[in-house]
Structure formats: C-alpha cells, structure tokens
Design an enzyme around this catalytic site. Structure first.
Site, PDB file in Angstrom:
ATOM      1  N   GLU A 101      26.076 -18.405 -12.358  1.00  0.00           N
ATOM      2  CA  GLU A 101      27.145 -17.874 -11.503  1.00  0.00           C
ATOM      3  C   GLU A 101      26.637 -16.802 -10.556  1.00  0.00           C
ATOM      4  O   GLU A 101      25.714 -16.054 -10.890  1.00  0.00           O
ATOM      5  CB  GLU A 101      28.218 -17.240 -12.391  1.00  0.00           C
ATOM      6  CG  GLU A 101      28.938 -18.245 -13.247  1.00  0.00           C
ATOM      7  CD  GLU A 101      29.832 -17.581 -14.283  1.00  0.00           C
ATOM      8  OE1 GLU A 101      30.455 -16.545 -13.986  1.00  0.00           O
ATOM      9  OE2 GLU A 101      29.903 -18.111 -15.396  1.00  0.00           O
ATOM     10  N   CYS A 114      26.321 -10.557  -6.383  1.00  0.00           N
ATOM     11  CA  CYS A 114      25.870 -10.305  -7.750  1.00  0.00           C
ATOM     12  C   CYS A 114      25.215 -11.602  -8.219  1.00  0.00           C
ATOM     13  O   CYS A 114      25.862 -12.654  -8.233  1.00  0.00           O
ATOM     14  CB  CYS A 114      27.085  -9.962  -8.604  1.00  0.00           C
ATOM     15  SG  CYS A 114      26.716  -9.837 -10.351  1.00  0.00           S
ATOM     16  N   CYS A 121      21.548 -15.737 -21.989  1.00  0.00           N
ATOM     17  CA  CYS A 121      20.922 -14.440 -22.253  1.00  0.00           C
ATOM     18  C   CYS A 121      20.669 -14.330 -23.745  1.00  0.00           C
ATOM     19  O   CYS A 121      21.430 -14.857 -24.545  1.00  0.00           O
ATOM     20  CB  CYS A 121      21.870 -13.322 -21.803  1.00  0.00           C
ATOM     21  SG  CYS A 121      21.185 -11.661 -21.981  1.00  0.00           S
ATOM     22  N   CYS A 125      24.671  -8.800 -26.650  1.00  0.00           N
ATOM     23  CA  CYS A 125      25.697  -7.753 -26.582  1.00  0.00           C
ATOM     24  C   CYS A 125      27.045  -8.328 -27.035  1.00  0.00           C
ATOM     25  O   CYS A 125      27.435  -9.426 -26.614  1.00  0.00           O
ATOM     26  CB  CYS A 125      25.817  -7.183 -25.165  1.00  0.00           C
ATOM     27  SG  CYS A 125      24.290  -6.411 -24.601  1.00  0.00           S
ATOM     28  N   CYS A 128      29.917  -9.453 -24.422  1.00  0.00           N
ATOM     29  CA  CYS A 128      29.518 -10.173 -23.212  1.00  0.00           C
ATOM     30  C   CYS A 128      29.578 -11.694 -23.365  1.00  0.00           C
ATOM     31  O   CYS A 128      29.079 -12.249 -24.349  1.00  0.00           O
ATOM     32  CB  CYS A 128      28.107  -9.749 -22.830  1.00  0.00           C
ATOM     33  SG  CYS A 128      27.524 -10.540 -21.327  1.00  0.00           S
ATOM     34  N   CYS A 350      30.841 -12.058 -14.793  1.00  0.00           N
ATOM     35  CA  CYS A 350      29.892 -13.152 -14.957  1.00  0.00           C
ATOM     36  C   CYS A 350      29.846 -13.707 -16.367  1.00  0.00           C
ATOM     37  O   CYS A 350      30.099 -13.019 -17.326  1.00  0.00           O
ATOM     38  CB  CYS A 350      28.522 -12.723 -14.497  1.00  0.00           C
ATOM     39  SG  CYS A 350      28.302 -13.277 -12.820  1.00  0.00           S
TER      40      CYS A 350
END
Ligand code: SAH
Length: 368
Positions: A101, A114, A121, A125, A128, A350
C-alpha cells in the site's frame, strides 16, 4: 563489457529503475552505445515511461535494453479517494503478484506519499495490521521508487515529500532502503531532497547508528509508544532486543552526528500507555536521555490515537485524555502535537487494505 551489471547472482535481469545514473551509463556503454543515451533514458524512466515508450532512443537500443534488463512499475490494483480530504490510497501489485500500500496526502505545501518498504513485517507490534501475517519479503529499491513514480503518473501531479511509514520496517531492509534513498534523490530523476524525506523505525538501534554514518539529512521518526521498558516490550517485541535506553542512546548520537531533529511517534492506547503518569515518565525519559548535560536537542512528540484494527482489540484513547497527555509534555518542555487523521473514510492507515484484499482472496480460494 561489464556483464555482472546486467545479470544478478540469482540470474535475474537488472531492473532499470534500480540503477544510479553512473550505473545506467556503465550499462549503456557496455551495450556499445554512447554515454549521452543514459541521460536520455534516466529522466523519462523515472517519470514512468518504459524504454519502448521513449521515442528518441531508437529501436536498436530499445531491443538491446530489453535483452539486457527489465523495466516495470507497480500496477494500480485498487485506488480509494477520500471524499473528506482527497487523500488517495493505492493498493499496488508487484511483479511477483504480491501487493503493498501507498497513501498520498495533500497538504498546502505539496503532496506527500507514504510508501511501504516490505511485503508484510516481522516486527510483531501488537497494535499494527501490517505485521499480522509476518514478513513475506523485502521490497527492492525499484519497488520503493516505483510506488512514487506510479502514484505520480496516475495522479498527474508532482509528489514532493516522502515518508517511509507504510508497510514494513525500513531499517530491517537496510541495503535496499539506502539505495532507494540515493535513487529518489537523483537530480535527473525524482530529485526529492533528503530534507523532504522521513524514515520511521520501530527502533533498530544498530541500524540507526549505521544510518547516522551515511550522512543523509533525512528526518528520523522513532515509534516509541511507551515510556517504560515493561510496557514497551509488551506491545513492541523489538524492545526486548533494543531497550528504550539503547534506542535513545542511538538517537542521541544520530543527532550529534547529523544535527537533524528526531520526532517520536506515540500511539495512545486506552488504559495501556495513556495515563498522566505515563506522560510524566515520558517527558522525564526524553529530557534525561536526550537533553542532558546540554539542553540543545529539539524534541517533538506526535501523539496518535491508536487506529483500532479488528484483530488487535486495542481501543483509542478519549480526546480529553490525549489533550491532557499533550499538555503534560508541553509543560515539561517537550513539543507535542496530536496527529490529524487524514483519509478517515478510506481506512488510510497502512496494512489494512492489503490485509482486507488477502482475506477476500483467501475466502475466494476457499469458495472455489
Ligand atoms: N516500521 C516502521 C514504519 C511503519 S509503521 C515503524 O515502526 O515506525 C508507521 C507508524 O504507524 C508507526 O509509528 C507505527 O507504530 C504506527 N502504527 C501502526 N499501527 C498503528 C495503529 N493501529 N494505530 C496507530 N498507529 C499505528
């Protein structure tokens, strides 16, 4: 003939958007073409034209290039435009079928994009959306650059600022990110100045040290999100490796070396990190680690009410709590702003669109 410039170790052809101006020149020379051809190619390619679409380079060179290298851009798989503020969110498809994205925000001073730095990832976290399915792979320099070129081409407007705050941890993809930074800054290309670029990290302290040595005057953003190690480790596993103290020591030397201000991101989660006590502790922490013994470093904290993600179960702090938190920081000499939410109607944070798309795909596969 420099053969290792066109074919990488894994046998893949070189991507033309991965080459710095002097590398493109070397490729052109190795193809037996004059040096000036590189300049004729570089600028239009960085505006989104493939070699075949660049009229003045001739069919012979176009054929040689398609033999030696590839050119492609991320494709627009989905585009959402906010009816409230014109924020545009793209779901871009990559050559291998993965998607990432990018979000373009419209400010008075220009358009800011952005971008994502990884597919997924692995930082884990707790709040997220991008990390839920883990990391699939790192993005290549040309794929990070490609998001900007493709968005600019689609919108027909110049993008003047870049924030690396999309999907992924940029410092976990260090080498590719460094090359991307050089590419985006190239004078004949997008020519976006380092001062117009921000990089956000969850806190890989060793990589912050390395970045300081590169001497790019970019703005560093640190995702802090807690004022003590126990709380931070409970929502950000990276803290178990790089504690708050180690992270702030890296920030201090980054500032000493580059003179560039650092901003801190603090996502407020109801009942987790948003108490008045947490604000007092945060101010003391930043003041003691970054401003002692000399009171010189400008510190800016961005307060962001957490964006609820279905899977995480975290709730956003009340407006009053956020304002109180900001007031405590200001009283202790720390500039704090509450982040304005853009694109609220299009789920602009995102990670959420890619996830939605993946789930649709999964249910589609299950139905079949
Ligand atoms: N990996 C980098 C950049 C990507 S995340 C980093 O950690 O900084 C960009 C920012 O969005 C980070 O500050 C991240 O902590 C924050 N963020 C992620 N999920 C969020 C959510 N649900 N609500 C608010 N902020 C979030």
């Amino acid at each position: 003939m420099n053969s290792n410039i066109t074919i990488s170790e894994d046998g893949k052809k070189t991507h033309l958007l991965s080459l710095l101006p002097e590398e493109l020149e070397a490729l052109i020379l190795s193809l037996g073409e004059p040096r000036y051809r590189a300049k004729q190619l570089f600028a239009p390619m960085h505006r989104g034209q493939s070699p075949a679409e660049i009229s003045n380079i001739g069919k012979v060179l176009t054929a040689k290039l398609s033999e030696a290298a590839v050119y492609s851009l991320p494709t627009v798989r989905k585009k959402l435009v906010s009816a409230i503020d014109g924020t545009v969110k793209y779901l871009f498809g990559l050559d291998d079928g993965n998607s990432v994205e990018s979000v373009v925000m419209r400010y008075k001073h220009g358009n800011t994009i952005c971008i994502s730095s990884q597919v997924g990832c692995r930082m884990g976290c707790a709040f997220c959306a991008s990390t839920i399915g883990g990391k699939i792979r790192d993005l290549l320099p040309e794929e990070m650059l490609g998001q900007i070129i493709a968005a600019q081409k689609d919108m027909g407007e110049r993008i003047s600022n870049v924030v690396m705050m999309g999907i992924g941890e940029p410092l976990d993809n260090y080498t590719n990110v460094i090359r991307f930074l050089k590419l985006v800054n190239a004078e004949d290309g997008l020519n976006i100045g380092y001062r117009h670029i921000s990089l956000s990290t969850c806190g890989l302290a060793d990589k912050i040290d390395a970045l300081a040595m590169e001497n790019f005057p970019i703005t560093l953003s640190i995702s802090l999100h807690a004022s003590d190690n126990e709380t931070r480790s409970s929502i950000m596993p990276v803290n178990k490796k790089w504690s708050i103290e180690k992270l702030l020591a890296a920030c201090k030397s980054y500032y000493a070396r580059t003179g560039r201000r650092i901003s801190f991101e603090y996502t407020l989660i109801a009942g987790k990190n948003d108490s008045e006590k947490a604000a007092v502790t945060l101010a003391a922490l930043l003041n003691s680690h970054l401003r002692s013994p000399k009171d010189t470093m400008p510190i800016h904290v961005n307060l962001i009410p957490v964006n609820p993600v279905t899977e995480t179960g975290f709730a956003s702090s009340e407006r009053k709590t956020v304002e109180k938190f900001a007031a405590v920081l200001e009283r202790k000499g720390i500039r704090a702003t509450v982040r304005r939410t853009l694109g609220a109607d299009i789920n602009a944070s995102c990670g959420q669109l890619r996830r939605e798309e993946e789930q649709n795909y999964l249910s589609f596969v299950k139905e079949k």
